[in-house]
Design an enzyme around this catalytic site. Structure first.
Site, mmCIF file in Angstrom:
data_model
loop_
_atom_site.group_PDB
_atom_site.id
_atom_site.type_symbol
_atom_site.label_atom_id
_atom_site.label_comp_id
_atom_site.label_asym_id
_atom_site.label_seq_id
_atom_site.Cartn_x
_atom_site.Cartn_y
_atom_site.Cartn_z
ATOM 1 N N THR A 68 31.296 45.467 46.170
ATOM 2 C CA THR A 68 32.637 44.878 46.103
ATOM 3 C C THR A 68 33.142 44.925 44.670
ATOM 4 O O THR A 68 32.351 45.011 43.731
ATOM 5 C CB THR A 68 32.624 43.409 46.588
ATOM 6 O OG1 THR A 68 33.940 42.865 46.468
ATOM 7 C CG2 THR A 68 31.665 42.535 45.799
ATOM 8 N N ASN A 77 35.217 42.458 43.851
ATOM 9 C CA ASN A 77 35.782 41.111 43.789
ATOM 10 C C ASN A 77 34.692 40.069 43.469
ATOM 11 O O ASN A 77 33.864 39.747 44.315
ATOM 12 C CB ASN A 77 36.451 40.814 45.143
ATOM 13 C CG ASN A 77 37.198 39.516 45.162
ATOM 14 O OD1 ASN A 77 36.755 38.533 44.577
ATOM 15 N ND2 ASN A 77 38.316 39.492 45.856
ATOM 16 N N LYS A 133 34.370 36.928 45.790
ATOM 17 C CA LYS A 133 33.652 37.157 47.049
ATOM 18 C C LYS A 133 32.154 37.025 46.823
ATOM 19 O O LYS A 133 31.441 36.440 47.634
ATOM 20 C CB LYS A 133 33.920 38.578 47.556
ATOM 21 C CG LYS A 133 35.241 38.806 48.220
ATOM 22 C CD LYS A 133 35.212 40.220 48.794
ATOM 23 C CE LYS A 133 36.432 40.543 49.584
ATOM 24 N NZ LYS A 133 36.331 41.880 50.191
ATOM 25 N N ASP A 189 35.237 43.166 54.370
ATOM 26 C CA ASP A 189 36.671 43.378 54.332
ATOM 27 C C ASP A 189 37.336 42.183 54.995
ATOM 28 O O ASP A 189 36.895 41.738 56.065
ATOM 29 C CB ASP A 189 37.039 44.677 55.055
ATOM 30 C CG ASP A 189 38.307 45.259 54.476
ATOM 31 O OD1 ASP A 189 38.340 45.479 53.255
ATOM 32 O OD2 ASP A 189 39.280 45.472 55.223
ATOM 33 N N ALA A 190 38.365 41.661 54.347
ATOM 34 C CA ALA A 190 38.984 40.434 54.853
ATOM 35 C C ALA A 190 40.493 40.567 54.845
ATOM 36 O O ALA A 190 41.053 41.410 54.134
ATOM 37 C CB ALA A 190 38.561 39.250 54.003
ATOM 38 N N PHE A 222 40.768 32.652 44.864
ATOM 39 C CA PHE A 222 41.468 33.904 44.569
ATOM 40 C C PHE A 222 42.464 34.211 45.689
ATOM 41 O O PHE A 222 42.533 33.500 46.700
ATOM 42 C CB PHE A 222 40.457 35.053 44.415
ATOM 43 C CG PHE A 222 39.810 35.479 45.706
ATOM 44 C CD1 PHE A 222 38.764 34.749 46.248
ATOM 45 C CD2 PHE A 222 40.250 36.610 46.396
ATOM 46 C CE1 PHE A 222 38.163 35.136 47.449
ATOM 47 C CE2 PHE A 222 39.655 37.012 47.583
ATOM 48 C CZ PHE A 222 38.605 36.272 48.115
ATOM 49 N N ASP A 224 44.374 31.980 48.487
ATOM 50 C CA ASP A 224 43.809 30.622 48.562
ATOM 51 C C ASP A 224 44.827 29.499 48.298
ATOM 52 O O ASP A 224 44.767 28.464 48.967
ATOM 53 C CB ASP A 224 42.618 30.479 47.597
ATOM 54 C CG ASP A 224 41.333 31.063 48.174
ATOM 55 O OD1 ASP A 224 41.287 31.308 49.398
ATOM 56 O OD2 ASP A 224 40.376 31.263 47.410
ATOM 57 N N HIS A 264 36.103 31.995 56.559
ATOM 58 C CA HIS A 264 35.822 33.216 57.312
ATOM 59 C C HIS A 264 34.634 33.955 56.702
ATOM 60 O O HIS A 264 33.734 34.406 57.384
ATOM 61 C CB HIS A 264 37.085 34.071 57.293
ATOM 62 C CG HIS A 264 37.662 34.316 55.908
ATOM 63 N ND1 HIS A 264 37.874 33.302 55.012
ATOM 64 C CD2 HIS A 264 38.021 35.458 55.259
ATOM 65 C CE1 HIS A 264 38.369 33.800 53.884
ATOM 66 N NE2 HIS A 264 38.456 35.103 54.008
HETATM 67 P P1 ITT Z 1 36.705 44.531 47.789
HETATM 68 O O1 ITT Z 1 36.366 45.312 46.559
HETATM 69 O O2 ITT Z 1 35.520 43.789 48.322
HETATM 70 O O3 ITT Z 1 37.408 45.355 48.856
HETATM 71 P P2 ITT Z 1 39.250 43.094 47.668
HETATM 72 O O4 ITT Z 1 39.708 41.960 46.804
HETATM 73 O O5 ITT Z 1 40.049 44.354 47.683
HETATM 74 O O6 ITT Z 1 37.714 43.373 47.307
HETATM 75 P P3 ITT Z 1 39.681 42.748 50.573
HETATM 76 O O7 ITT Z 1 40.302 44.087 50.676
HETATM 77 O O8 ITT Z 1 38.615 42.393 51.543
HETATM 78 O O9 ITT Z 1 39.074 42.502 49.103
HETATM 79 O O10 ITT Z 1 40.704 41.562 50.630
HETATM 80 C C1 ITT Z 1 42.005 41.710 50.928
HETATM 81 C C2 ITT Z 1 42.849 40.657 50.309
HETATM 82 O O11 ITT Z 1 42.890 39.552 51.225
HETATM 83 C C3 ITT Z 1 42.381 40.090 48.991
HETATM 84 O O12 ITT Z 1 42.875 40.829 47.904
HETATM 85 C C4 ITT Z 1 43.008 38.693 49.027
HETATM 86 O O13 ITT Z 1 44.329 38.747 48.565
HETATM 87 C C5 ITT Z 1 43.007 38.358 50.513
HETATM 88 N N1 ITT Z 1 41.828 37.530 50.823
HETATM 89 C C6 ITT Z 1 40.696 37.890 51.463
HETATM 90 N N2 ITT Z 1 39.841 36.868 51.535
HETATM 91 C C7 ITT Z 1 40.423 35.835 50.924
HETATM 92 C C8 ITT Z 1 40.042 34.515 50.651
HETATM 93 O O14 ITT Z 1 38.851 34.035 50.978
HETATM 94 N N3 ITT Z 1 40.906 33.731 50.011
HETATM 95 C C9 ITT Z 1 42.112 34.200 49.635
HETATM 96 N N4 ITT Z 1 42.548 35.433 49.830
HETATM 97 C C10 ITT Z 1 41.711 36.255 50.473
#
Ligand code: ITT
Length: 188
Positions: free
Chosen positions: A7, A9, A12, A65-66, A140, A143, A168
């Site tokens: 990741t 992030n 995360k 992925d979220a 982040f 949130d 989640h």
């Molecule tokens: P990866 O390198 O792991 O892909 P990313 O930040 O791009 O990191 P995602 O594509 O999974 O992560 O996340 C998509 C977006 O959804 C992320 O940039 C946040 O804006 C939002 N998001 C996901 N999970 C969240 C959480 O727990 N709290 C707040 N925002 C969240």
């Protein structure tokens, strides 16, 4: 047991590590190869990224992925959450929600684990609502505007332990760890 977590992030990683530790699973952060599959399906994106990450680290690895799905916006931003966060951001979403009474939303998390035997997928979901204004400075992404069901605080007003009681990501990581500890490959 040690498993890589691919990741970019750091938030995360922090959240997931807290949960994994309870199961004696150590997550080792590593940079994810940055080719994202264009798909409106979180599962496909996570599985594709996990396979790439496995080829890269050559060891068992998870990718997560979220996305945030807002009911009144027919699931937007969903799989496009990362792009929407970087472009219109929290304030842009609040603007889209101006005058909208139905504030229901949920976060989905998909954890894909790639290892010698293939890929396993685990899910987590938290229901809640979009706040009327941004609150809090922790966490982040979205949130500051997400209030999980059962709380009056936004995720950004919670420390990691409290967010993990609802989130989640914590649910998906818990399901992954339970599988890994009870049914996963023993050679890890
Ligand atoms: P990866 O390198 O792991 O892909 P990313 O930040 O791009 O990191 P995602 O594509 O999974 O992560 O996340 C998509 C977006 O959804 C992320 O940039 C946040 O804006 C939002 N998001 C996901 N999970 C969240 C959480 O727990 N709290 C707040 N925002 C969240």
């Amino acid at each position: 047991m040690r498993v890589y977590f691919a990741t970019s992030n750091v938030h995360k990683v922090e959240e997931a590590k807290h949960v994994a530790r309870e199961y004696g699973v150590e997550l080792i952060p590593t940079q994810a190869p940055k080719i994202e599959l264009q798909s409106d399906n979180l599962r496909d994106v996570a599985v594709y990224a996990a396979v790439l990450a496995y080829q890269h680290v050559k060891a068992p690895v998870i990718v997560e992925d979220a996305g945030l799905f807002i009911i009144a916006l027919k699931g937007f931003p969903g799989p496009y959450s990362s792009y929407v966060y970087k472009t219109i951001g929290v304030n842009g979403l609040l603007k889209l929600m101006e005058g909208v009474e139905d504030r229901r939303a949920y976060f989905l998390s998909v954890v894909a684990f790639a290892y010698s035997e293939g890929v396993k997928v685990f899910y987590g979901r938290v229901d809640g609502e979009i706040a009327r204004e941004a609150r809090g400075s922790k966490g982040f992404g979205f949130d500051p505007i997400f209030i999980p069901k059962g709380s009056t605080k936004t995720f950004a007003e919670m420390d990691v332990e409290e967010k993990n009681r609802y989130s989640h990501r914590a649910q998906a990581i818990r399901r992954f760890c339970e599988w890994l500890v009870n049914e996963g490959p023993s050679h890890l």
